[in-house]
Design an enzyme around this catalytic site. Structure first.
Site, PDB file in Angstrom:
ATOM      1  N   ASP A 172      62.474  83.384   8.435  1.00  0.00           N
ATOM      2  CA  ASP A 172      62.336  81.972   8.750  1.00  0.00           C
ATOM      3  C   ASP A 172      60.859  81.720   9.077  1.00  0.00           C
ATOM      4  O   ASP A 172      60.028  82.625   9.070  1.00  0.00           O
ATOM      5  CB  ASP A 172      63.261  81.585   9.899  1.00  0.00           C
ATOM      6  CG  ASP A 172      63.619  80.099   9.884  1.00  0.00           C
ATOM      7  OD1 ASP A 172      62.890  79.304   9.256  1.00  0.00           O
ATOM      8  OD2 ASP A 172      64.625  79.722  10.505  1.00  0.00           O
ATOM      9  N   TRP A 173      60.562  80.495   9.394  1.00  0.00           N
ATOM     10  CA  TRP A 173      59.202  79.978   9.548  1.00  0.00           C
ATOM     11  C   TRP A 173      58.400  80.780  10.585  1.00  0.00           C
ATOM     12  O   TRP A 173      58.742  80.804  11.760  1.00  0.00           O
ATOM     13  CB  TRP A 173      59.293  78.518   9.962  1.00  0.00           C
ATOM     14  CG  TRP A 173      58.036  77.729   9.978  1.00  0.00           C
ATOM     15  CD1 TRP A 173      57.183  77.574  11.023  1.00  0.00           C
ATOM     16  CD2 TRP A 173      57.511  76.944   8.900  1.00  0.00           C
ATOM     17  NE1 TRP A 173      56.155  76.743  10.677  1.00  0.00           N
ATOM     18  CE2 TRP A 173      56.329  76.336   9.376  1.00  0.00           C
ATOM     19  CE3 TRP A 173      57.906  76.692   7.595  1.00  0.00           C
ATOM     20  CZ2 TRP A 173      55.549  75.484   8.582  1.00  0.00           C
ATOM     21  CZ3 TRP A 173      57.137  75.849   6.808  1.00  0.00           C
ATOM     22  CH2 TRP A 173      55.978  75.264   7.298  1.00  0.00           C
TER      23      TRP A 173
END
Length: 786
Positions: free
Chosen positions: A314-315
């Site tokens: 994820d980010w």
């Protein structure tokens, strides 16, 4: 001591990643020999820099000409494309430019430019991904569907599949081949800011809806994704929805049995269906970040299932291991940990330093070429399965159904089937035409509130600007009942979207709707939440705002009947105002067609069929799920220790009223005595005893009476949705395998034990008996998804 501890931790990750793990299953996605030949050829001729570039994903703003884009509209920077794709050979881009949705033509233009650059510089196409999580959320004029929590409330697999298929079609119309959806986290904590993104609290519902979404997104053959399909990305692997604090991206403490039996279940089912990629949970469980957990990433997912798909972070979550979680001293060390744990692609998203760090780690022997080649093979395999080597972009003229009335009708149906009637005293609903309606509340005239986050922008804050072609609740009621019959006085309003505090409300003007009530026959009060997403949606009090509750109390004092409409992404505490309402409708986040759906339902032009996909709490210290343990709901214990434990809930999981009534009868099973290998076929007659047609979600539950580990109170095992005309009876068939009633014991093994079970369907109960204990020696039961 601190440094020694860290060295041991890292060496464990680095060392075990090279240890072979016995394959116990044939490939969950059939191997395509032609694709594998292409991959081997590429791996033999690629440089280390090219390989590492394929493992890197950069956000679109890095390669955008931001100054020009803000003045004249989105455009790319050739200089930054030279750096990112030309120099660093980056193989993936993501996200939405300038933070807002774009026209499909603009998407197609940009992606064509990116692909031409990638094919020229590397010879390998780029893969572009976006968060199209409830319809075509980042493509203007596309079809928006209700959020995941609403789709869970439909209990309609086929509707979920059709919605995903439409979303895939419209996403591909902008030349985007990859969506970061569906979300199958279990929404088991009402405090959590992302509860609305998934299909509810139950693992079986999330598994079934997740599988349906994968079918819709990807089509039938995961090795050959068609021109109207996209690759799905299951997220967030796993256990993301139960942070101890209730706040996003904070630690969880999940037992091994719950992890395997419940949180893993949707991912297992979707991977067996052919899901091509998985995004990892940003959080930490029992002290170890999921991104660093080799057991869960490599063993459970890749090796135990023999799955050859792609795992993406994820980010910015690699950097988080250093800057937030402190299990790595440097960002370079964080890269080493996650790649050796099993991450294949890093959603960086701003820095190309990931490429430099990983190259150094390979040259230093800290990350093996075997691990690099495995990761790159997974990236290339996804690109081949998508057909990107032959068609890096598509002719958007082929997508003439984009934003069509045909697609809109499906979205409207989804919204209608997702909205849940929770209370209807005296059958005050439906509301007859010609009645004077006072419409109040901060959610009554807002597309932002109907849509929630991931709608035209991350926080959904621009929806009122971008969704003007659709109807707010106020506009839909005006269309349905005539504007002359709708008196609109909100009483409470939210602050401007330019204010970063989504929860902030303006000074209430309660006196205005109270005065207007004298002219009305009935009051509809639309309350709940403004839009938010992820960590900005964290809160410290689950109780609905005082302004909104005071509005309801003041209106109740007028003596006019009140219909409460709950428009919110999670269940806010409203126990003090529920008794004041004659009717309550939970519409959650039904998106662009949610206002029209509500108007149809309130008028009786459609019938309610939604059921609660989560347990609605009555008190802040009474948060629970339907599958609670027996000790959580006990009568008073006598003696010196005089206490009780009560499940104090507002509305239970699976609850939902209708304008008709259904009678259940004749619950039967083919094998009242069974073992793990048996197929159990349950049948039940369902009759519409009312005067209007309706749809009923038939839910089948099991209850294990005695087990070696404390059994859950009850568990959902299957469901079907049926349509019934007035007076009509249908026999509904619900199938299980005996092994579906197994559980994961304290030792981490699946087990089905001899003993008694109860089965519940509607108000019908029956007893069945397992006559043989079975303990599985494999990590997963060897039963394919039904």
């Amino acid at each position: 001591m601190k440094n020694i501890k860290k060295m041991v931790l890292v060496s464990a990750f680095a060392g075990t990643c090279l240890t072979p793990h016995a394959q116990t299953a044939s490939p969950v996605i059939p191997t395509d020999p032609a694709i594998e030949t292409h991959i081997r050829e590429w791996l033999q001729k690629m440089t280390l820099e090219q390989k590492i570039g394929q493992m890197c994903e950069i956000t679109i703003d890095v390669v955008s000409d931001l100054e020009t884009s803000r003045k004249k509209g989105f455009c790319l920077s050739e200089a930054m494309l030279d750096t990112v794709i030309g120099k660093y050979k980056v193989g993936s881009l993501l996200n939405v430019p300038l933070g807002v949705a774009q026209k499909k033509e603009k998407w197609a233009e940009a992606i064509k430019q990116i692909q031409e650059k990638s094919m020229k510089e590397i010879g390998i196409p780029c893969i572009y991904g976006v968060d199209q999580i409830h319809g075509t959320t980042y493509t203007l004029d596309g079809t928006m569907f209700p959020q995941g929590i609403n789709m869970g409330a439909t209990f309609n697999r086929e509707l979920t599949r059709r919605g995903a298929k439409i979303s895939a079609y419209e996403t591909k119309a902008g030349c985007i081949p990859w969506t970061f959806a569906p979300v199958v986290d279990l929404g088991r904590d009402p405090r959590w800011a992302r509860m609305w993104e998934n299909y509810g609290e139950d693992c079986y519902v999330n598994a079934e809806m997740g599988v349906s979404a994968v079918k819709g997104f990807q089509g039938e053959d995961p090795n050959r994704i068609g021109e109207y399909n996209v690759a799905a990305c299951m997220k967030h692997y796993m256990g993301y929805g139960v942070p101890v604090s209730g706040k996003d991206r904070t630690p969880s403490s999940i037992s091994r049995s719950d992890m395997r039996e419940k949180h893993f279940a949707p991912f297992l089912a979707a991977v067996r269906q052919g899901a091509l990629s998985v995004m990892v949970n940003s959080g930490v469980d029992n002290g170890l970040p999921f991104h660093a957990n080799r057991e869960l990433l490599t063993e459970w997912l890749k090796e135990d299932l023999n799955w050859d798909g792609l795992i993406v972070t994820d980010w910015a979550d690699i950097n988080n291991l250093c800057t937030r979680d402190h299990i790595a001293a440097t960002k370079k060390e964080a890269v080493k940990i996650v790649i050796n744990a099993g991450i294949d692609m890093s959603m960086v998203p701003y820095e190309v330093s990931f490429c430099d760090y990983l190259k150094e780690l390979v040259e230093e022997g800290e990350v093996s070429m075997e691990r690099i080649d495995d990761a790159v093979a997974r990236v290339l395999r996804l690109k081949y399965r998508l057909g990107l080597f032959d068609h890096p972009y598509w002719d958007i003229k082929k997508y003439d159904k984009f934003g069509s009335k045909e697609f809109a009708a499906v979205a409207l149906q989804a919204a209608e089937e997702s909205e849940v009637l929770l209370k209807n005293d005296g059958n005050i609903l439906p509301i007859a035409k010609g009645k004077k309606i006072l419409l109040t509340g901060p959610n009554a005239n807002s597309m932002r509130c109907l849509n929630g986050g991931w709608s035209y922008s991350w926080q959904g804050h621009v929806a009122d600007e971008y969704a003007q072609a659709y109807h707010t609740i106020y506009e839909a009621l005006c269309e349905k009942y005539g504007k002359e019959n709708i008196i609109y006085e909100p009483g409470v309003t939210y602050a401007s979207y330019k204010n970063d505090n989504w929860w902030e409300e303006n000074k209430p003007e309660t006196e205005k709707p109270v005065a207007a009530a004298a002219q009305a026959d009935i009051i509809i009060t639309c309350i709940g939440e403004n839009s938010y997403c992820e960590t900005p949606g964290n809160l410290t009090d689950l109780t609905l705002s005082e302004n909104q509750r005071n509005l309801v109390k003041a209106l109740a004092a007028t003596g006019k009947p009140i219909v409460l409409v709950l428009n919110q992404g999670r269940p806010r505490i409203i126990n003090d105002i529920v008794p004041l309402a004659k009717a309550v409708v939970n519409i959650m986040l039904p998106s662009n067609y949610g206002g029209d759906a509500l108007a149809n339902l309130l008028a009786g032009d459609a019938n309610f069929s939604g059921k609660m996909p989560f347990t609605y709490p009555r008190l802040i210290n009474a948060l629970a799920t339907y599958d609670y343990k027996p000790c959580e709901n006990m009568g008073q214990m006598g003696g010196n220790y005089n206490y009780d434990s009560v499940m104090d809930i507002q509305w239970p999981f699976g609850f939902g009223l209708s304008y008709t009534n259904y009678k259940y009868s004749n619950l039967k099973v083919n094998k009242p005595t069974f073992n793990a290998d048996d197929e159990l076929i349950f049948t039940v007659d369902v009759t519409n005893t009312g005067k209007v047609a309706g749809k009923e979600s038939v839910l089948l539950f099991s209850k294990d009476l005695v087990a070696s580990s404390t059994p859950d109170n009850i568990r959902l095992r299957n469901f079907e949705k049926v349509s019934l005309e007035p007076g009509e009876t249908k026999t509904v068939t619900l199938k299980l395998k005996g092994s579906d009633l197994a559980f994961v014991g304290y030792d981490g093994k699946w087990r089905l034990e001899k003993g008694d079970f109860k089965i519940k369907c509607g108000d019908q109960w029956m007893d069945i008996v397992c006559d043989q204990t079975k303990v599985w020696n494999t990590p997963n039961k060897n039963t394919l998804h039904k």
